[in-house]
Structure formats: C-alpha cells, structure tokens
Write a protein that holds these residues in place. Sequence first.
Motif, PDB file in Angstrom:
ATOM      1  N   ASP A   1       0.653  -1.254   0.007  1.00 48.61           N
ATOM      2  CA  ASP A   1      -0.113  -0.070   0.094  1.00 48.61           C
ATOM      3  C   ASP A   1       0.703   1.330   0.013  1.00 48.61           C
ATOM      4  O   ASP A   1       0.556   2.302   0.437  1.00 48.61           O
ATOM      5  CB  ASP A   1      -0.907  -0.121   1.406  1.00 48.61           C
TER       6      ASP A   1
ATOM      7  N   THR B   1      -9.977  -4.457  -3.945  1.00 48.81           N
ATOM      8  CA  THR B   1      -9.289  -3.357  -3.707  1.00 48.81           C
ATOM      9  C   THR B   1     -10.061  -1.965  -3.996  1.00 48.81           C
ATOM     10  O   THR B   1     -10.932  -2.147  -4.915  1.00 48.81           O
ATOM     11  CB  THR B   1      -7.820  -2.903  -4.302  1.00 48.81           C
TER      12      THR B   1
ATOM     13  N   ASP C   1      -1.547   0.194  -4.592  1.00 49.37           N
ATOM     14  CA  ASP C   1      -2.040  -1.359  -4.654  1.00 49.37           C
ATOM     15  C   ASP C   1      -3.533  -1.454  -5.121  1.00 49.37           C
ATOM     16  O   ASP C   1      -3.917  -2.667  -5.526  1.00 49.37           O
ATOM     17  CB  ASP C   1      -1.929  -1.886  -2.998  1.00 49.37           C
ATOM     18  N   GLN C   2      -4.294  -0.414  -4.958  1.00 51.36           N
ATOM     19  CA  GLN C   2      -5.679  -0.332  -5.552  1.00 51.36           C
ATOM     20  C   GLN C   2      -5.674   0.066  -6.674  1.00 51.36           C
ATOM     21  O   GLN C   2      -4.889   0.165  -7.487  1.00 51.36           O
ATOM     22  CB  GLN C   2      -6.467   0.436  -4.432  1.00 51.36           C
TER      23      GLN C   2
ATOM     24  N   THR D   1     -16.435  -3.473  -2.209  1.00 51.80           N
ATOM     25  CA  THR D   1     -15.048  -3.565  -1.743  1.00 51.80           C
ATOM     26  C   THR D   1     -14.783  -3.446  -0.438  1.00 51.80           C
ATOM     27  O   THR D   1     -15.564  -3.359   0.442  1.00 51.80           O
ATOM     28  CB  THR D   1     -14.368  -2.285  -2.560  1.00 51.80           C
TER      29      THR D   1
ATOM     30  N   ASP E   1     -10.600  -4.018   2.290  1.00 50.88           N
ATOM     31  CA  ASP E   1      -9.236  -3.689   1.997  1.00 50.88           C
ATOM     32  C   ASP E   1      -8.647  -2.661   2.959  1.00 50.88           C
ATOM     33  O   ASP E   1      -7.797  -2.905   3.509  1.00 50.88           O
ATOM     34  CB  ASP E   1      -9.091  -3.664   0.577  1.00 50.88           C
TER      35      ASP E   1
END
Length: 204
Positions: free
Chosen positions: A16, A62, A77-78, A105, A107
Amino acid sequence: DGRQYRTDQACNARLDAIVGRSGCAAELDDETRTMLGTDQESWLSDGLEGSDAQWKVLAQQTVMSALVLGDIVLNVDQWDGYPAARDRLLRFIGDNDISDVVVLTGDIHSAGAGDLAPSSPDGTRTPVAVEFVGTSITSGSLVDIVPGGAALVTPDKFPGIAYLNVTNHGYGRCTVTPDEWRTEFVVVDSVDTADDAEDLDAPQ
C-alpha cells in the motif's frame, strides 16, 4: 480477482505504498497495465454486456474510487495504481449503457461510498456505477496510527465520494430489491468493548 493476474505495482512500490505521481507518472498511466489480466478483463466485459440481471455486482478486493491528493497517490495497490485499466472498465460500462452496476469492496479498513466515473480531459464526471467500501470488523486503519490522519482524508477531497468513515469499525449491510439497493454502515464506538452497542452511521 485483482491479485493473481495483474501487472506488478507501479513505481517499484510495495503493497500500500504512497507515491508521488511526478516520480513515475509514465508508468502509472501506461495503457498496457492491467489490474485483472487481459483474459479476466474480457471475461468481465462479456459478462457485464450479456447480463440480464437487474443489479450487476462486482465483488472485488481493492478500492476502485480515486483516492489521490494532488500529486500523491495514497495507495498504488488499489485501482489508483492501474488508472488505465479502471478507465477501460468504466468506459465499457458507460459506452454500452450497462445500468445498475454496484462495486463492493473491502481492503482499507475504512467505510466509504461514492459514484464511479471514467476520467475525461476536461475533468467532467459522468458516473456509470457506484461503489460501497465495507470497513473492518476490528482491524485498525491508517488513521489509527497516523496522528491527525482523519483530518487529511475527508470526502470533500475526493471527487465522487459521498461518504467516508476512517475512524469507526463494523460492517456494511446491503438490502437489495428489484427497485432499490440500500447499503447501511453499522459501526461501534470501540472495538475494545465486547458489548459496545452498534449504531447506524450515515445510511446510503
């Protein structure tokens, strides 16, 4: 599945990582980068276009909404790390007049809701779907460890975001009928108290 088949994260970032766009904009915007892999992208597009369901639901890992502060991408990361892939999907939904698309979603251990729109050169937004992000049951979020973090990530800083709770924890509850999709966010004041009462937070 946004994990197995995607292009490696941009900017030599891990998990992240927060990055500045100016340092790796060319890589972030590379049209060949994919979150889902080419085969899965085609599978998803075919499924969306061929579906006769009232609600088309994408359950995935994500955050798809853009969470960018100026030049800073908060989480590569998303889908912010794969903006071209996100635009391909959202433009496909819009170009084919696919209605009632809902993205679910998790995460990031925070709750949020907003609409999704492909990017445009003039900055205008034409929403084609909505996203509901469920928070964590007990796990802390970034703002739990960053002093003043909650003041940095407020809905007004992100286009399309209507609701954001980075402080409380709980779960999202979806009530779905042929005519309406309603998501309510159920939270507690503290995860340290076993009998802490649940509260409904800003139903959407």
